[in-house]
Motif scaffolding. Structure first.
Motif, PDB file in Angstrom:
ATOM      1  N   VAL A  60      14.485 -74.602 -49.800  1.00 48.23           N
ATOM      2  CA  VAL A  60      15.918 -75.293 -49.146  1.00 48.23           C
ATOM      3  C   VAL A  60      15.240 -76.120 -48.252  1.00 48.23           C
ATOM      4  CG1 VAL A  60      18.144 -74.674 -47.899  1.00 48.23           C
ATOM      5  CG2 VAL A  60      17.413 -73.574 -50.049  1.00 48.23           C
ATOM      6  N   TRP A  61      14.402 -75.695 -47.404  1.00 44.17           N
ATOM      7  CA  TRP A  61      14.085 -76.371 -46.233  1.00 44.17           C
ATOM      8  C   TRP A  61      13.406 -77.619 -46.536  1.00 44.17           C
ATOM      9  CZ3 TRP A  61      14.889 -76.410 -41.241  1.00 44.17           C
ATOM     10  CH2 TRP A  61      14.030 -76.868 -40.451  1.00 44.17           C
ATOM     11  N   LYS A  62      12.388 -77.693 -47.677  1.00 47.93           N
ATOM     12  CA  LYS A  62      11.942 -79.042 -48.090  1.00 47.93           C
ATOM     13  C   LYS A  62      13.062 -79.780 -48.655  1.00 47.93           C
ATOM     14  CE  LYS A  62       7.741 -77.008 -49.383  1.00 47.93           C
ATOM     15  NZ  LYS A  62       6.590 -76.733 -50.677  1.00 47.93           N
ATOM     16  N   MET A 103      16.119 -79.907 -47.335  1.00 51.76           N
ATOM     17  CA  MET A 103      16.907 -80.860 -46.386  1.00 51.76           C
ATOM     18  C   MET A 103      15.868 -81.660 -45.697  1.00 51.76           C
ATOM     19  SD  MET A 103      18.529 -77.240 -45.087  1.00 51.76           S
ATOM     20  CE  MET A 103      19.307 -77.909 -43.441  1.00 51.76           C
ATOM     21  N   LYS A 135      13.961 -69.942 -49.257  1.00 56.29           N
ATOM     22  CA  LYS A 135      14.227 -70.564 -48.070  1.00 56.29           C
ATOM     23  C   LYS A 135      13.149 -71.731 -47.770  1.00 56.29           C
ATOM     24  CE  LYS A 135      13.830 -66.776 -45.396  1.00 56.29           C
ATOM     25  NZ  LYS A 135      13.735 -65.755 -44.174  1.00 56.29           N
ATOM     26  N   ASP A 136      11.907 -71.729 -48.136  1.00 58.31           N
ATOM     27  CA  ASP A 136      10.959 -72.772 -48.217  1.00 58.31           C
ATOM     28  C   ASP A 136      11.403 -73.932 -49.174  1.00 58.31           C
ATOM     29  OD1 ASP A 136       9.529 -71.469 -46.476  1.00 58.31           O
ATOM     30  OD2 ASP A 136       8.045 -70.616 -48.088  1.00 58.31           O
ATOM     31  N   LYS A 192      11.679 -65.717 -49.241  1.00 62.02           N
ATOM     32  CA  LYS A 192      10.854 -66.654 -48.692  1.00 62.02           C
ATOM     33  C   LYS A 192      10.742 -68.018 -49.444  1.00 62.02           C
ATOM     34  CE  LYS A 192       6.535 -67.251 -46.003  1.00 62.02           C
ATOM     35  NZ  LYS A 192       6.103 -68.456 -46.805  1.00 62.02           N
TER      36      LYS A 192
END
Length: 251
Positions: free
Chosen positions: A247-249, A251, A244-245, A241
């Motif tokens: 990488v999301w930030k 992007m 993933k968080d 998690k």
């Protein structure tokens, strides 16, 4: 990150990095320079390192299965059975096994006289292709050694299978659905990595000779030498998690 699971993941990452660095950079350089040349010492180094990383990864995946077994089936004994010193000893044993097997296979393979030319029909030096160049009947010694190594690797995966049988028996007894989901989610990345590793290795080494061809041998070699180490970081990252968080930030 100072937990046994992440400590073993660090070692797995180093093994994957070493494994893919053994074959891909030299192959890419040869492609760019339109050559297939590799020195005798370089070929021996490739055999040694590839066997080292392959065997050590088999051992490490077995240790990681034991880690999941203790975490789920014996949670109260986790700190005792998988303390810092025990983890270091197990990781050292995995690396030592790889080094020993690498030295054994390399010394045995390159002690054979090679008289069938000097062209290895593969994009890296692997033992079966090197043995094809031998004109000595003593190559059966290396075949016997390979069988023993494969038996040890097979024993590792029997242990992994037995560990997961015990894990699933315990998880299915958990009354809450959320608890079962959490337990399964901690095992899924390891199961995916083991499945990828075993399936590609089995297909490479157990495929029938009747379907063998240079192109198929090349594809299979890429499957078991490049795909698992390239996919393992992705498999574990997608289940984390925090990663993933981040990488999301980004992007």
């Amino acid at each position: 990150l100072h937990t046994p699971m992440y400590f073993f993941l660090l070692n797995l990452s180093l093994l994957d990095l070493g494994s893919i660095s053994t074959t891909v950079p030299k192959s890419m350089a040869n492609s760019l320079w339109e050559t297939r040349a590799i020195s005798y010492a370089g070929c021996a180094a490739q055999v040694f390192l590839f066997v080292l990383f392959f065997t050590a990864e088999s051992s490490l995946l077995t240790i990681m299965a034991y880690d999941r077994y203790v975490a789920i089936c014996k949670p109260l004994h986790y700190e005792t059975l998988l303390g810092g010193r025990a983890c270091v000893h197990m990781a050292t044993a995995a690396w030592s096994t790889g080094i020993f097997c690498g030295l054994l296979h390399t010394a045995n393979t390159f002690s054979l006289p090679l008289c069938q030319g000097n062209a290895v029909d593969q994009f890296f030096c692997e033992i079966p292709q090197v043995l094809k160049l031998s004109c000595s009947h003593s190559y059966f010694r290396e075949v016997g050694l390979s069988v023993v190594t494969l038996f040890v690797v097979f024993s590792c995966f029997v242990f992994i299978a037995m560990s997961y049988v015990q894990i699933f028996r315990v998880v299915l007894r958990i009354p809450s659905e959320q608890g079962r989901h959490k337990a399964f989610s901690t095992c899924l990345p390891h199961l995916a990595v083991v499945s990828l590793f075993v399936s590609t290795a089995m297909f490479a080494h157990l495929k029938p000779r009747s379907i063998s061809s240079p192109l198929l041998d090349l594809v299979v070699a890429v499957l078991y030498s490049v795909v698992p180490p390239a996919m393992n970081p992705l498999i574990y990252s997608l289940r984390n998690k925090e990663i993933k968080d981040a990488v999301w930030k980004l992007m």
